[in-house]
Design a protein around this motif. Structure first.
Motif, PDB file in Angstrom:
ATOM      1  N   THR A  86     -21.610 -21.106 -75.048  1.00  0.00           N
ATOM      2  CA  THR A  86     -23.016 -21.923 -75.659  1.00  0.00           C
ATOM      3  C   THR A  86     -23.340 -23.023 -75.193  1.00  0.00           C
ATOM      4  O   THR A  86     -24.504 -23.528 -75.490  1.00  0.00           O
ATOM      5  N   GLU A  87     -22.534 -23.734 -74.422  1.00  0.00           N
ATOM      6  CA  GLU A  87     -22.945 -25.287 -73.844  1.00  0.00           C
ATOM      7  C   GLU A  87     -22.658 -25.112 -72.344  1.00  0.00           C
ATOM      8  O   GLU A  87     -21.943 -24.421 -71.899  1.00  0.00           O
ATOM      9  N   PRO A  88     -23.310 -25.727 -71.776  1.00  0.00           N
ATOM     10  CA  PRO A  88     -23.399 -25.780 -70.012  1.00  0.00           C
ATOM     11  C   PRO A  88     -22.137 -26.622 -69.824  1.00  0.00           C
ATOM     12  O   PRO A  88     -21.402 -27.190 -70.560  1.00  0.00           O
ATOM     13  N   CYS A  89     -21.636 -26.538 -68.499  1.00  0.00           N
ATOM     14  CA  CYS A  89     -20.742 -27.084 -68.154  1.00  0.00           C
ATOM     15  C   CYS A  89     -21.082 -28.282 -66.932  1.00  0.00           C
ATOM     16  O   CYS A  89     -21.773 -27.969 -65.961  1.00  0.00           O
ATOM     17  N   VAL A  90     -20.660 -29.445 -67.282  1.00  0.00           N
ATOM     18  CA  VAL A  90     -21.142 -30.638 -66.618  1.00  0.00           C
ATOM     19  C   VAL A  90     -20.321 -31.273 -65.760  1.00  0.00           C
ATOM     20  O   VAL A  90     -19.312 -32.038 -66.395  1.00  0.00           O
ATOM     21  N   VAL A  91     -20.117 -31.386 -64.679  1.00  0.00           N
ATOM     22  CA  VAL A  91     -19.083 -31.971 -63.723  1.00  0.00           C
ATOM     23  C   VAL A  91     -19.715 -33.353 -63.235  1.00  0.00           C
ATOM     24  O   VAL A  91     -20.673 -33.330 -62.566  1.00  0.00           O
ATOM     25  N   VAL A  92     -19.009 -34.270 -63.255  1.00  0.00           N
ATOM     26  CA  VAL A  92     -19.085 -35.567 -63.041  1.00  0.00           C
ATOM     27  C   VAL A  92     -18.460 -36.031 -61.533  1.00  0.00           C
ATOM     28  O   VAL A  92     -17.216 -35.635 -61.600  1.00  0.00           O
ATOM     29  N   ARG A  93     -18.928 -36.194 -60.490  1.00  0.00           N
ATOM     30  CA  ARG A  93     -18.445 -36.491 -59.344  1.00  0.00           C
ATOM     31  C   ARG A  93     -19.229 -37.956 -58.588  1.00  0.00           C
ATOM     32  O   ARG A  93     -20.298 -37.743 -58.457  1.00  0.00           O
ATOM     33  N   GLY A  94     -18.346 -38.996 -58.930  1.00  0.00           N
ATOM     34  CA  GLY A  94     -18.873 -40.272 -58.290  1.00  0.00           C
ATOM     35  C   GLY A  94     -19.992 -40.509 -59.419  1.00  0.00           C
ATOM     36  O   GLY A  94     -19.884 -40.619 -60.474  1.00  0.00           O
ATOM     37  N   SER A  95     -21.253 -40.741 -58.634  1.00  0.00           N
ATOM     38  CA  SER A  95     -22.256 -41.051 -59.072  1.00  0.00           C
ATOM     39  C   SER A  95     -23.366 -40.028 -59.678  1.00  0.00           C
ATOM     40  O   SER A  95     -24.417 -40.066 -60.401  1.00  0.00           O
ATOM     41  N   ARG A  96     -23.122 -38.822 -59.185  1.00  0.00           N
ATOM     42  CA  ARG A  96     -23.575 -37.526 -59.531  1.00  0.00           C
ATOM     43  C   ARG A  96     -23.149 -36.695 -60.552  1.00  0.00           C
ATOM     44  O   ARG A  96     -21.918 -36.714 -60.853  1.00  0.00           O
ATOM     45  N   ARG A  97     -24.075 -35.944 -61.119  1.00  0.00           N
ATOM     46  CA  ARG A  97     -23.668 -34.920 -62.171  1.00  0.00           C
ATOM     47  C   ARG A  97     -24.144 -33.421 -61.970  1.00  0.00           C
ATOM     48  O   ARG A  97     -25.575 -33.585 -61.672  1.00  0.00           O
ATOM     49  N   TRP A  98     -23.335 -32.575 -62.077  1.00  0.00           N
ATOM     50  CA  TRP A  98     -23.741 -31.318 -61.584  1.00  0.00           C
ATOM     51  C   TRP A  98     -23.520 -30.477 -62.826  1.00  0.00           C
ATOM     52  O   TRP A  98     -22.583 -30.403 -63.310  1.00  0.00           O
ATOM     53  N   ARG A  99     -24.545 -29.792 -63.163  1.00  0.00           N
ATOM     54  CA  ARG A  99     -24.916 -29.021 -64.339  1.00  0.00           C
ATOM     55  C   ARG A  99     -24.809 -27.616 -64.202  1.00  0.00           C
ATOM     56  O   ARG A  99     -25.681 -26.935 -63.409  1.00  0.00           O
TER      57      ARG A  99
END
Length: 676
Positions: free
Chosen positions: A297-310
């Motif tokens: 029900t929720e997205p997965c948000v991956v943080v790498r350095g200064s970027r966020r990938w959703r």
């Protein structure tokens, strides 16, 4: 043989290995070879001889062509056939292993089809000493007309049974040899009545396969599965006598207990055990395993350095549904999901101009956010906890069993007193098989190269599945007799059993020639066949033994005394004696024997010259054999089972354990099929 062993023991490997690891491995192999060359003092190394008209192929004779017979023609060649390969100091064969191709005519050659054999000689032994021989001229047309049976063969078959089961390598018949030498690639199912030698055929087949496919089976392994430990103890010396020391033996209960680590401390009612063994439980368990998978029900948000990938929830849902549709094992799919999510992140990285590689994907797959997302939608499964929940929670069971089990059946499955934890659960034998099924749905069960399954008629569909997954990429030899099925879930047909094992294309062979039970005894027991196994072929015994069957009717109060008298009569003859009785009668008979000063053993204990009587509960009699059997009160044997048909099958088993003679002692009326 001693010289061969001495040669191996004298090997010096001090300077032939590169390091200590190689030296240790080589030394272990040498030790195993020395062990395999151990001599069995009372087991003759050779039992036959073949005089060929022409030299057999060199490769067939394990590196030699045999020796020309003394005084024989130049076109004749002689091979001695035995349990082991034995060579002389020059490496030339003295005895050819019975499993070698050049030995096959010893079992298959006949006067109608001599297979290039001029003469077949059989040797007779007494206590390991050569005492007789018998020649059979396969080229004489006059002899072909006589069709005289081998006296030594008959004497070997009728030799008294004392101690564990022995090999039949000297007496294998052509129809048995065909099964023994069947290739490793196919599954073979042997339907054989009492005394047809199906157990011996299965064990000799293992020995043959280990000879013909040794390297392959050394990697994948072999296993013999029996109905109980008493039976396994009875057969445990057969393979070592044939030089095979490394074949594992177990019961189905041993296998599933080892995998699941669950201890059997409870017992099911017959109806519940039969339902738990039903093939429908496989689908119930599959649904239960997958019931924990939920859509995100929720997205997965991956943080790498200064970027966020959703990665949005709908995309993760697509990945989950794809893995569910592939129907792969639960843990394999759970391990694949983080990689799929990580790949979706890499696609976004590449679209943004980055150049990630596989190491980046592995790093992303181990990211805390990805792990949390996977745990939420695809949680880990503990097989024992899942089965405990299924048997304890009515609502959970009802949802998984919808359309498969009726409400009454679901109620039958549920425990009356649910356990609070896995450790406190009183698992039954059928419960542990269910846990094993779940364990395989979660993670694949390792497969063996070949499995021999004996007394297979008594297994439930779920037990067949447990055996089948242990040879999923290998083959299996199934041995049994439909007429001896004594469990409420006993199989109705071999085709059905093979299908449950995942081997629907297995070849079904039938052995109908009996070599163990006297003709008079097997004919008497076969009166039960129309009731217990309609349509099954009756065993035709090759053994005639006049007076081998005696039926004694006594007054009810005199039963124990009459049984003791029959035991003493049997002990007055040479060979082993089995007193078989309904389980409920065993304690009373044990007391009577002790009071009368008659020593006795329990099944599985080693017989001796001093103690030759074994008191056998009828539930443990299957697969065992004794020279003489005293059967106590057949009516009690039948009454001890939950239904009449199963009781008659149990009685059929008890009646067919005798090799030389059977006393049936009864105070109550016999079943109508035997009363005439």
């Amino acid at each position: 043989m001693r010289a061969m062993r001495a040669d191996v023991e004298a090997l010096d490997i001090a300077d032939v290995t590169a390091n200590w690891v190689n030296a240790a491995v080589l030394q272990h192999q040498i030790d195993e070879r020395v062990k395999a060359l151990a001599d069995h003092a009372h087991t003759p190394l050779f039992f036959g001889r073949l005089d060929y008209l022409h030299a057999p192929g060199a490769e067939s004779a394990e590196g030699g062509e045999g020796e020309p017979p003394a005084g024989g023609g130049s076109q004749e060649w002689r091979c001695y056939i035995g349990r082991r390969h034995v060579h002389d100091a020059d490496g030339d064969p003295m005895v050819i292993d019975w499993r070698a191709p050049v030995s096959q005519p010893f079992y298959r050659a006949s006067k109608k089809d001599p297979l290039d054999v001029a003469l077949r000689r059989r040797f007779g032994y007494t206590g390991g000493e050569l005492t007789a021989y018998e020649d059979e001229d396969l080229t004489d047309p006059a002899e072909a007309e006589k069709g005289v049976a081998s006296k030594l063969l008959q004497a070997e078959i009728e030799r008294p049974r004392v101690g564990p089961m022995r090999d039949i390598v000297a007496t294998i018949q052509p129809e048995q040899d065909e099964i023994v030498r069947a290739g490793l690639g196919g599954t073979v199912c042997v339907q054989g009545g009492p005394g047809t030698g199906k157990t011996a055929v299965g064990l000799h087949r293992v020995a043959y396969l280990l000879y013909a496919y040794r390297e392959r089976l050394a990697r994948t392994g072999t296993l013999v599965i029996g109905p109980n430990r008493s039976f396994l103890h009875y057969i445990e010396q057969v393979l070592p006598a044939l030089g095979e020391l490394e074949v594992r033996q177990a019961t189905v209960g041993d296998l599933v207990a080892h995998r699941t680590r669950a201890e059997v401390r409870g017992e099911d009612r017959a109806a519940a055990a039969a339902l738990k063994g039903d093939a429908r439980m496989g689908e119930v368990l599959r649904r239960a395993v997958r019931s924990g998978v939920t859509m995100p029900t929720e997205p997965c948000v991956v943080v790498r350095g200064s970027r966020r990938w959703r990665v949005p929830a709908y995309e993760i849902e697509e990945l989950v549904r794809e893995l569910l549709a592939r129907d792969i094992r639960y843990e394999a799919a759970r391990a694949a999901l983080p990689q799929r999510i990580a790949h979706a992140v890499l696609v976004r990285m590449e679209a943004a101009g980055e150049a990630p590689d596989d190491r980046v994907q592995d790093t992303v797959a181990r990211n805390a956010a990805v792990k949390a997302a996977v745990k939420a939608v695809w949680p880990p499964v503990d097989p024992a906890k899942l089965v405990l929940r299924l048997l304890s929670e009515p609502d959970f069971l009802a949802e998984r069993a919808e359309g498969l089990l009726t409400a009454e059946e679901q109620k039958l499955l549920l425990w009356e007193k649910p356990a609070r934890s896995v450790k406190s659960a009183k698992w039954s034998a059928a419960d542990v098989v269910l846990i094993d099924e779940v364990a395989d749905l979660v993670e694949r069960t390792p497969s063996l190269g070949h499995v021999v399954l004996d007394e297979a008629q008594d297994l439930s569909p779920m037990q067949y599945r447990a055996v089948g997954r242990r040879c999923s990429t290998g083959s299996v030899t199934v041995l049994g007799d439909l007429a001896q099925g004594t469990t409420p879930w006993a199989t109705g047909s071999w085709g059905e059993a093979l299908a449950h094992m995942g081997k629907p294309d297995g070849r079904i062979e039938e052995l109908t020639a009996g070599f163990r039970v006297p003709r008079e005894v097997i004919a008497y027991a076969s009166r039960l066949l129309p009731e217990i196994a309609p349509g099954l072929a009756e065993v035709t015994s090759v053994r005639e033994s006049a007076g081998s069957l005696e039926i004694r009717r006594v007054e009810a109060g005199e039963l124990d005394g009459a049984v003791l008298a029959a035991c003493r009569e049997a002990l007055g003859r040479e060979g082993s004696v089995g007193l078989i009785a309904a389980d409920a009668r065993v304690a009373g008979l044990a007391g009577a024997l002790s009071a009368a000063g008659v020593p006795f053993l329990a099944p599985g204990e080693e017989a001796s010259a001093v103690v030759r009587l074994t008191l056998v509960p009828v539930s443990l009699a299957k697969g065992l054999e004794y020279d003489y059997v005293v059967l106590d009160e057949p009516a009690a044997v039948v009454a001890g089972e939950p239904d009449g048909r199963t009781g008659l099958r149990r009685l059929y088993v008890a009646l067919t354990r005798a090799v030389s003679g059977l006393w049936v002692v009864h105070g109550a009326d016999l079943p109508t099929q035997l009363a005439a």
